[in-house]
Design a protein around this motif. Sequence first.
Motif, mmCIF file in Angstrom:
data_model
loop_
_atom_site.group_PDB
_atom_site.id
_atom_site.type_symbol
_atom_site.label_atom_id
_atom_site.label_comp_id
_atom_site.label_asym_id
_atom_site.label_seq_id
_atom_site.Cartn_x
_atom_site.Cartn_y
_atom_site.Cartn_z
ATOM 1 N N ALA A 89 -6.399 -4.144 3.054
ATOM 2 C CA ALA A 89 -5.425 -4.289 1.974
ATOM 3 C C ALA A 89 -5.455 -5.698 1.391
ATOM 4 O O ALA A 89 -5.380 -5.878 0.169
ATOM 5 C CB ALA A 89 -4.029 -3.957 2.498
ATOM 6 N N LEU A 143 2.133 1.934 -3.343
ATOM 7 C CA LEU A 143 1.092 2.523 -4.191
ATOM 8 C C LEU A 143 0.962 4.019 -3.949
ATOM 9 O O LEU A 143 0.607 4.781 -4.847
ATOM 10 C CB LEU A 143 -0.257 1.857 -3.912
ATOM 11 C CG LEU A 143 -0.518 0.478 -4.517
ATOM 12 C CD1 LEU A 143 -1.875 -0.030 -4.069
ATOM 13 C CD2 LEU A 143 -0.453 0.527 -6.037
ATOM 14 N N TRP A 144 1.237 4.423 -2.730
ATOM 15 C CA TRP A 144 1.121 5.834 -2.373
ATOM 16 C C TRP A 144 2.372 6.632 -2.716
ATOM 17 O O TRP A 144 2.492 7.793 -2.334
ATOM 18 C CB TRP A 144 0.836 5.968 -0.871
ATOM 19 C CG TRP A 144 -0.531 5.496 -0.478
ATOM 20 C CD1 TRP A 144 -1.545 5.134 -1.313
ATOM 21 C CD2 TRP A 144 -1.043 5.328 0.849
ATOM 22 N NE1 TRP A 144 -2.653 4.744 -0.605
ATOM 23 C CE2 TRP A 144 -2.380 4.862 0.733
ATOM 24 C CE3 TRP A 144 -0.526 5.530 2.119
ATOM 25 C CZ2 TRP A 144 -3.176 4.591 1.847
ATOM 26 C CZ3 TRP A 144 -1.328 5.262 3.227
ATOM 27 C CH2 TRP A 144 -2.625 4.803 3.092
ATOM 28 N N THR A 201 -5.778 5.225 -4.641
ATOM 29 C CA THR A 201 -5.934 3.786 -4.462
ATOM 30 C C THR A 201 -7.215 3.296 -5.113
ATOM 31 O O THR A 201 -7.242 2.234 -5.740
ATOM 32 C CB THR A 201 -5.936 3.429 -2.963
ATOM 33 O OG1 THR A 201 -4.754 3.955 -2.347
ATOM 34 C CG2 THR A 201 -5.972 1.922 -2.767
ATOM 35 N N TRP A 250 -6.679 3.201 -8.834
ATOM 36 C CA TRP A 250 -5.834 2.044 -9.171
ATOM 37 C C TRP A 250 -6.646 0.765 -9.108
ATOM 38 O O TRP A 250 -6.570 -0.094 -10.010
ATOM 39 C CB TRP A 250 -4.660 1.979 -8.194
ATOM 40 C CG TRP A 250 -3.840 0.729 -8.319
ATOM 41 C CD1 TRP A 250 -2.801 0.510 -9.182
ATOM 42 C CD2 TRP A 250 -3.993 -0.485 -7.564
ATOM 43 N NE1 TRP A 250 -2.303 -0.767 -9.014
ATOM 44 C CE2 TRP A 250 -3.020 -1.396 -8.028
ATOM 45 C CE3 TRP A 250 -4.845 -0.874 -6.545
ATOM 46 C CZ2 TRP A 250 -2.884 -2.668 -7.494
ATOM 47 C CZ3 TRP A 250 -4.718 -2.157 -6.023
ATOM 48 C CH2 TRP A 250 -3.753 -3.032 -6.497
ATOM 49 N N VAL A 303 0.840 -1.201 0.000
ATOM 50 C CA VAL A 303 0.000 0.000 0.000
ATOM 51 C C VAL A 303 0.873 1.249 0.000
ATOM 52 O O VAL A 303 0.612 2.212 -0.748
ATOM 53 C CB VAL A 303 -0.944 0.000 1.220
ATOM 54 C CG1 VAL A 303 -1.651 1.349 1.355
ATOM 55 C CG2 VAL A 303 -1.985 -1.106 1.087
ATOM 56 N N VAL A 308 -10.978 0.318 1.101
ATOM 57 C CA VAL A 308 -10.059 1.430 0.822
ATOM 58 C C VAL A 308 -10.088 2.437 1.968
ATOM 59 O O VAL A 308 -9.049 2.953 2.392
ATOM 60 C CB VAL A 308 -10.409 2.103 -0.517
ATOM 61 C CG1 VAL A 308 -9.586 3.373 -0.721
ATOM 62 C CG2 VAL A 308 -10.149 1.147 -1.677
#
Length: 547
Positions: A302, A11-12, A91, A94, A8, A123
Motif C-alpha cells: 500500500a 478505496l474498497w 484498486t 484506481w 485501502v 496490488v
Amino acid sequence: MWADLARVLRLWGPRRRSLVAALFVAMGSALSGVALMALAGQGVAAGITAGGVFGLAAIVWVRPMVLLRPAFRWWERMASHAAAFRALADTRVWFFGRLAQRMPGGIGLRGSGDLLGRIIGDVDALDRLYLGGILPACAGFAVLVAIAALLAGEPWLMLLVVLPLLLALSLPLLLAPAAARAAHVAAERRGLLRAAAVDPLAGLEDTLAANAEGRVLARLQSADASLMQGQRALARRSAVAGATGGLLTQLAILAALGWGLTHGSAAAGMVVLSLFLAVAAAEALGLMPRAGAALAAAGAGARRLFEAADTAPPVAEPAAPAPLPKGNELVLQGVTFGWRADALVLEGLDLTLREGERVAILGPSGAGKSSLAALLQKLVAPSAGTIRLGGADIGGLAAAQLRTRIICLSQQARLFDDTIAANLRIAAPDAPDAALWRALVKAGIADHIRSLPEGLATLCGEGGARFSGGEARRIALARALLPPSAILILDEPTAGLDAEAEQAFLATLATACEGRSLLLITHRLTGTEPLDRVLRLAGGRLLQATA
C-alpha cells in the motif's frame, strides 16, 4: 502502515457489501468446525459419563455436520476470493487512473519495470490485508466467542482455554509493526528485480547490440539475491510468529488438561469438550500470528502504491471546469515554459491558429516543439502567458474535455499488441467498423488493410511490429483522425521514416485534415505539405518563415 491500510479499506468502499458478506460466510464456516468438534466432544464425553440420550443425539448430529463443513469451506473460499479479487481489480483501475493524471506525458523518470511491479505485485499484496488478516481475524473471533459460550458453565476452565487463544488472535497487531520494515525492504527489492528484468527486455535490441547480456544477467542475479535476502528476513519473522501461534493453541489444550487433573473424574465431560474445542480453535487461530507478516506485506504494498499515486499532477484540474467554448481558434500570448525553472525552452511565445488553418512549425531538436504540443494538450502548464481556445483560457477547462477538441499524433505514437480495430478504438471506443474504414481511407492505409487476410482483426504486434514504420504511422494517424476533433497536432509525424515514406505520408495530409485545423510540428518540410503558413521556432519564439 495502519493509515495506509485504512486508506485501502476506504478505496474498497464500493465493494463493502460483498466483502462483509464474505466475512459472515467465513465466520459461519469457522463456527461449523466448532459445532462439529463440540458435537463430537459431547458424544465422547457422554460415553465417558454415561450421558445416555443426550450423548446419542450429539453423535447423530455429527454426520450432517461432517457433510456441511466442506460445503461451508467451499462457500467461504468462493465468496471471499471473489470479493477480494474484485476489490483488487478496482484498486488497479484506481491506480492506473491516478498514474494517468500524474504522468500524462509518459513514464518519465519512473521505470516501466518499477511501475509494473507496483500495479501488479503491490496490488496483489493487498489481498493479504483481507484474506490473510481481516477474514481469519473475524473467523477466529467468532470461534473464541463460541468457545467462551460453550464453556461458560465453568468460568475458570473457560479462562484457561480462551486466554491463550485470545493472545494468539491478538498477536498480528503486536507483530505487524516489527515486520513492517522487513516487508517494505522486500517490496522495494521486488520492484528492483522487476525493473532489472523488464527494462532490458524492452530495449533488447540495444542490449544485444552492445553485447550487454552478461552485465544485464549480473544485474538480474544481484537483484534476485537481494530480494531473496529480504524475503528470508520476512519469512523468519513469519516462522517465529507461526510457531508462537502453535504454542499458544497447545497451551490452551494443556491448560484444559491441567484443569481436568485438578477436578477429577467428575469433570471429565467438560475436559473432553474443552479439548475438542481447543483442537477446533487450533485450525482457526493456530496460524493467526502469521497474519502479522501478511499485514506488514500488505502495508508495504500500500505504501508503494500511494507513494506513486500521490505524486502531485503536473497540471491541476480546475475545481469547477468551464464549459467548452463554441469557437476553435487557438491563441497563445506570451507563453513561457521550461522543464526546469533555470532552463526555459519557450519564452514570450505568441501564436494564432485560426479555424481550418494549416500551419507548420519548424525547428531543430531541443527547440521546444514537443513542449509546445504538450502545452496545447494541457499535459503541462506554462509558467507565464495564456493559451486560449475559442476565447476561453484552457487552464479553466477540464483536460479530458479539451482533448476532445485538440488531438495529437505524438512523435512516439504507439501501436499496442492488439488488433487494428482495437488500436483505432482507443480514440473512439464506440466507433463502428464503417468509421474505422473512413479514418483508414483518410490516412491512406485502407487498401493495405483490406488486402490482409484478417482485415481489421489483424494483430499489430508489440509496438506495431507487424507493420513497416510508414504503415504503423498511418494507422496511428487514422486513430488520431477517428474522433471529430477540431484541431489536429502532428508532432514529428515522419520521425524514423525514409524519404519516400515521408513524402507519401505528408502528401495525405490534405485529405486527412479536411475540415480541421492543422499544426504540423517538424524539423523540416518536403514541399508536398498542404500548408497556409510556415513558422520557425528559435530562441523560444516563433518567427515567420517561407513555406
